[in-house]
Design a protein around this motif. Structure first.
Motif, mmCIF file in Angstrom:
data_model
loop_
_atom_site.group_PDB
_atom_site.id
_atom_site.type_symbol
_atom_site.label_atom_id
_atom_site.label_comp_id
_atom_site.label_asym_id
_atom_site.label_seq_id
_atom_site.Cartn_x
_atom_site.Cartn_y
_atom_site.Cartn_z
ATOM 1 N N THR A 194 0.836 -1.194 0.000
ATOM 2 C CA THR A 194 0.000 0.000 0.000
ATOM 3 C C THR A 194 0.872 1.245 0.000
ATOM 4 O O THR A 194 1.889 1.300 0.701
ATOM 5 N N CYS A 195 0.464 2.241 -0.782
ATOM 6 C CA CYS A 195 1.118 3.553 -0.735
ATOM 7 C C CYS A 195 0.223 4.493 0.071
ATOM 8 O O CYS A 195 -0.832 4.905 -0.410
ATOM 9 N N PRO A 196 0.608 4.849 1.291
ATOM 10 C CA PRO A 196 -0.266 5.655 2.164
ATOM 11 C C PRO A 196 0.030 7.142 2.109
ATOM 12 O O PRO A 196 -0.078 7.842 3.113
ATOM 13 N N THR A 197 0.410 7.647 0.917
ATOM 14 C CA THR A 197 0.946 9.004 0.885
ATOM 15 C C THR A 197 0.238 9.969 -0.052
ATOM 16 O O THR A 197 0.237 11.176 0.195
ATOM 17 N N VAL A 198 -0.351 9.525 -1.146
ATOM 18 C CA VAL A 198 -0.890 10.444 -2.142
ATOM 19 C C VAL A 198 -2.367 10.169 -2.397
ATOM 20 O O VAL A 198 -3.235 10.977 -2.060
ATOM 21 N N ASN A 223 -0.815 4.533 -10.021
ATOM 22 C CA ASN A 223 -1.939 4.481 -9.092
ATOM 23 C C ASN A 223 -2.180 5.788 -8.355
ATOM 24 O O ASN A 223 -3.319 6.091 -7.972
ATOM 25 N N GLU A 224 -1.128 6.552 -8.124
ATOM 26 C CA GLU A 224 -1.211 7.647 -7.162
ATOM 27 C C GLU A 224 -1.492 9.007 -7.777
ATOM 28 O O GLU A 224 -1.811 9.944 -7.055
ATOM 29 N N HIS A 225 -1.403 9.157 -9.092
ATOM 30 C CA HIS A 225 -1.578 10.475 -9.701
ATOM 31 C C HIS A 225 -3.036 10.782 -10.018
ATOM 32 O O HIS A 225 -3.351 11.886 -10.470
ATOM 33 N N ILE A 226 -3.939 9.845 -9.751
ATOM 34 C CA ILE A 226 -5.289 9.906 -10.324
ATOM 35 C C ILE A 226 -6.115 11.105 -9.852
ATOM 36 O O ILE A 226 -7.074 11.498 -10.515
ATOM 37 N N ARG A 235 0.593 16.294 -7.837
ATOM 38 C CA ARG A 235 1.944 16.206 -8.393
ATOM 39 C C ARG A 235 2.602 14.918 -7.913
ATOM 40 O O ARG A 235 2.480 14.545 -6.750
ATOM 41 N N TRP A 236 3.299 14.239 -8.831
ATOM 42 C CA TRP A 236 4.034 13.034 -8.447
ATOM 43 C C TRP A 236 5.451 13.446 -8.068
ATOM 44 O O TRP A 236 6.255 13.840 -8.906
ATOM 45 N N PRO A 237 5.785 13.365 -6.786
ATOM 46 C CA PRO A 237 7.069 13.922 -6.330
ATOM 47 C C PRO A 237 8.243 13.014 -6.682
ATOM 48 O O PRO A 237 8.083 11.823 -6.952
ATOM 49 N N PRO A 238 9.458 13.553 -6.627
ATOM 50 C CA PRO A 238 10.657 12.729 -6.835
ATOM 51 C C PRO A 238 10.859 11.755 -5.681
ATOM 52 O O PRO A 238 10.249 11.873 -4.618
ATOM 53 N N ALA A 239 11.746 10.790 -5.913
ATOM 54 C CA ALA A 239 11.888 9.664 -4.988
ATOM 55 C C ALA A 239 12.233 10.108 -3.572
ATOM 56 O O ALA A 239 11.693 9.571 -2.597
ATOM 57 N N GLU A 243 13.483 3.187 -13.707
ATOM 58 C CA GLU A 243 12.424 3.721 -12.863
ATOM 59 C C GLU A 243 11.081 3.873 -13.583
ATOM 60 O O GLU A 243 10.163 4.506 -13.057
ATOM 61 N N MET A 244 10.954 3.273 -14.763
ATOM 62 C CA MET A 244 9.710 3.453 -15.513
ATOM 63 C C MET A 244 8.493 2.986 -14.724
ATOM 64 O O MET A 244 7.415 3.566 -14.800
ATOM 65 N N GLY A 245 8.660 1.920 -13.952
ATOM 66 C CA GLY A 245 7.545 1.407 -13.170
ATOM 67 C C GLY A 245 7.029 2.394 -12.143
ATOM 68 O O GLY A 245 5.868 2.320 -11.738
ATOM 69 N N GLN A 246 7.867 3.334 -11.721
ATOM 70 C CA GLN A 246 7.455 4.314 -10.716
ATOM 71 C C GLN A 246 6.893 5.602 -11.320
ATOM 72 O O GLN A 246 6.149 6.316 -10.662
ATOM 73 N N VAL A 247 7.249 5.911 -12.570
ATOM 74 C CA VAL A 247 6.924 7.243 -13.088
ATOM 75 C C VAL A 247 5.895 7.251 -14.213
ATOM 76 O O VAL A 247 5.290 8.300 -14.479
ATOM 77 N N LEU A 248 5.658 6.151 -14.893
ATOM 78 C CA LEU A 248 4.680 6.161 -15.986
ATOM 79 C C LEU A 248 3.262 6.226 -15.413
ATOM 80 O O LEU A 248 2.935 5.494 -14.485
ATOM 81 N N PRO A 249 2.372 7.061 -15.976
ATOM 82 C CA PRO A 249 1.100 7.335 -15.312
ATOM 83 C C PRO A 249 -0.080 6.451 -15.692
ATOM 84 O O PRO A 249 -1.065 6.427 -14.949
ATOM 85 N N THR A 250 -0.053 5.755 -16.836
ATOM 86 C CA THR A 250 -1.242 5.008 -17.247
ATOM 87 C C THR A 250 -0.867 3.636 -17.810
ATOM 88 O O THR A 250 0.264 3.441 -18.290
ATOM 89 N N PRO A 251 -1.805 2.692 -17.808
ATOM 90 C CA PRO A 251 -1.546 1.404 -18.465
ATOM 91 C C PRO A 251 -1.142 1.570 -19.930
ATOM 92 O O PRO A 251 -0.324 0.798 -20.448
ATOM 93 N N ARG A 252 -1.703 2.560 -20.599
ATOM 94 C CA ARG A 252 -1.380 2.788 -22.008
ATOM 95 C C ARG A 252 0.117 3.046 -22.198
ATOM 96 O O ARG A 252 0.720 2.571 -23.177
ATOM 97 N N HIS A 253 0.728 3.783 -21.272
ATOM 98 C CA HIS A 253 2.154 4.064 -21.397
ATOM 99 C C HIS A 253 2.990 2.786 -21.253
ATOM 100 O O HIS A 253 4.004 2.623 -21.943
#
Length: 318
Positions: free
Chosen positions: A72-76, A109-112, A116-120, A241-251
């Motif tokens: 679980t990501c409990p942050t965004v 999951n978290e940008h929806i 803003r999607w922050p850096p690591a 890091e693509m798994g962390q930064v790409l925003p949609t299944p399409r990407h």
């Protein structure tokens, strides 16, 4: 000696199928359950994404195995005060058999909500503060918190387990592993990397629970299994890091051509060779893991659980 668990994939199966898989896992002799927490699947071919907390409620009635979110990501997307309530209720419903696995998450999951999607490094700061907030709430006392990233005012959890929910922290690199060692009740990582386990234990993790997992594709035609993995889970073979930064299944789907079937064949156990399945899980045992989870990618779930019950689990150190 390690315990072996089954990893339920919310990206690939609906709620009823996940509950049935959990039943089969318990009957096959697995000792614990992981369950993924996603808003989106990685690609449209996977095709599912049920709300994990509803599924955990059903699992609490269907099986007696320990359950943990992985992760679980409990942050965004969800505030830590809300995640704390969900986790506390899950622990009550499972009579203390629930652990909260947390990580810094993925933009997928978290940008929806438009955040803003922050850096690591900021995501790790947010995770540390979120864990602090959740631990205070697990006490059942009223909490007010005005931090760098989160505000909580007059919040109190009235439904809490007898013991605070253990929080295990996911880490795939040295910085995240150091964070896990400092703030976690346990450590989660997905590679049988002995150096990372050693870093965690020496950095403050000591004798705390270390968990890891892998995916396999059981089936009697190994080439068909390779094609199945390539269709459904090529995303796990993408570099960097693509798994962390790409925003949609399409990407993720746009990058499928970067992953060949040969790459899948080299990195994922495909087929019904007992020795390959045993060897893959033993790598985690040899690296010092306490709990080792496996996920079946292919469609033959009954065959997979029978195969592990009769041929794989009896050969593993436990």
């Amino acid at each position: 000696m390690p315990e072996y668990g089954y990893h339920l994939s919310c990206e690939q199966y609906g709620p009823a199928e996940l509950v049935e898989q959990a039943r089969m896992a318990e009957q096959a002799g697995f000792h614990a359950l992981w369950i993924s927490d996603h808003y989106h699947p990685w690609n449209d071919a996977q095709g599912q994404s049920p709300f994990v907390w509803s599924v955990i409620g059903a699992l609490s009635e269907a099986v007696s195995l320990p359950i943990e979110t992985a992760v679980t990501c409990p942050t965004v997307r969800m505030h830590p005060a809300v995640v704390a309530q969900a986790a506390a209720t899950s622990a009550v419903m499972t009579e203390g058999r629930f652990r909260l696995g947390v990580g810094t998450g993925e933009a997928l999951n978290e940008h929806i909500l438009g955040d803003r999607w922050p850096p690591a490094h900021v995501r790790m700061e947010m995770l540390e503060e979120a864990v602090q907030v959740m631990r205070r709430l697990f006490t059942g006392e009223e909490v007010s918190h005005h931090g760098t990233h989160y505000t909580v005012e007059n919040a109190r959890l009235y439904t809490v387990p007898d013991e605070p929910v253990p929080i295990d922290v996911s880490g795939f690199g040295p910085k995240a592993t150091s964070l896990a060692a400092r703030i976690g009740d346990g450590y989660i990582t997905m590679m049988p990397n002995e150096e990372m386990v050693e870093q965690y234990r020496k950095g403050g993790g000591g004798g705390k629970l270390v968990s890891g997992g892998t995916k396999v594709c059981f089936g009697h035609d190994a080439d068909d299994c390779v094609r199945t993995v390539h269709k459904l889970w090529y995303n796990e073979q993408l570099p960097g890091e693509m798994g962390q930064v790409l925003p949609t299944p399409r990407h993720f789907e746009q990058l499928k051509e970067l992953v060949t079937e040969d790459r899948v064949r080299q990195n994922v156990v495909c087929g019904d060779d007992v020795d390959q399945h045993v060897s893959t899980l033993k790598e985690f045992a040899d690296a010092g893991f306490d709990r080792i989870y496996v996920n079946q990618i292919g469609p033959d779930m009954r065959g997979f659980f029978d195969f592990y019950r009769t041929k794989v689990l009896p050969q593993l150190p436990h």
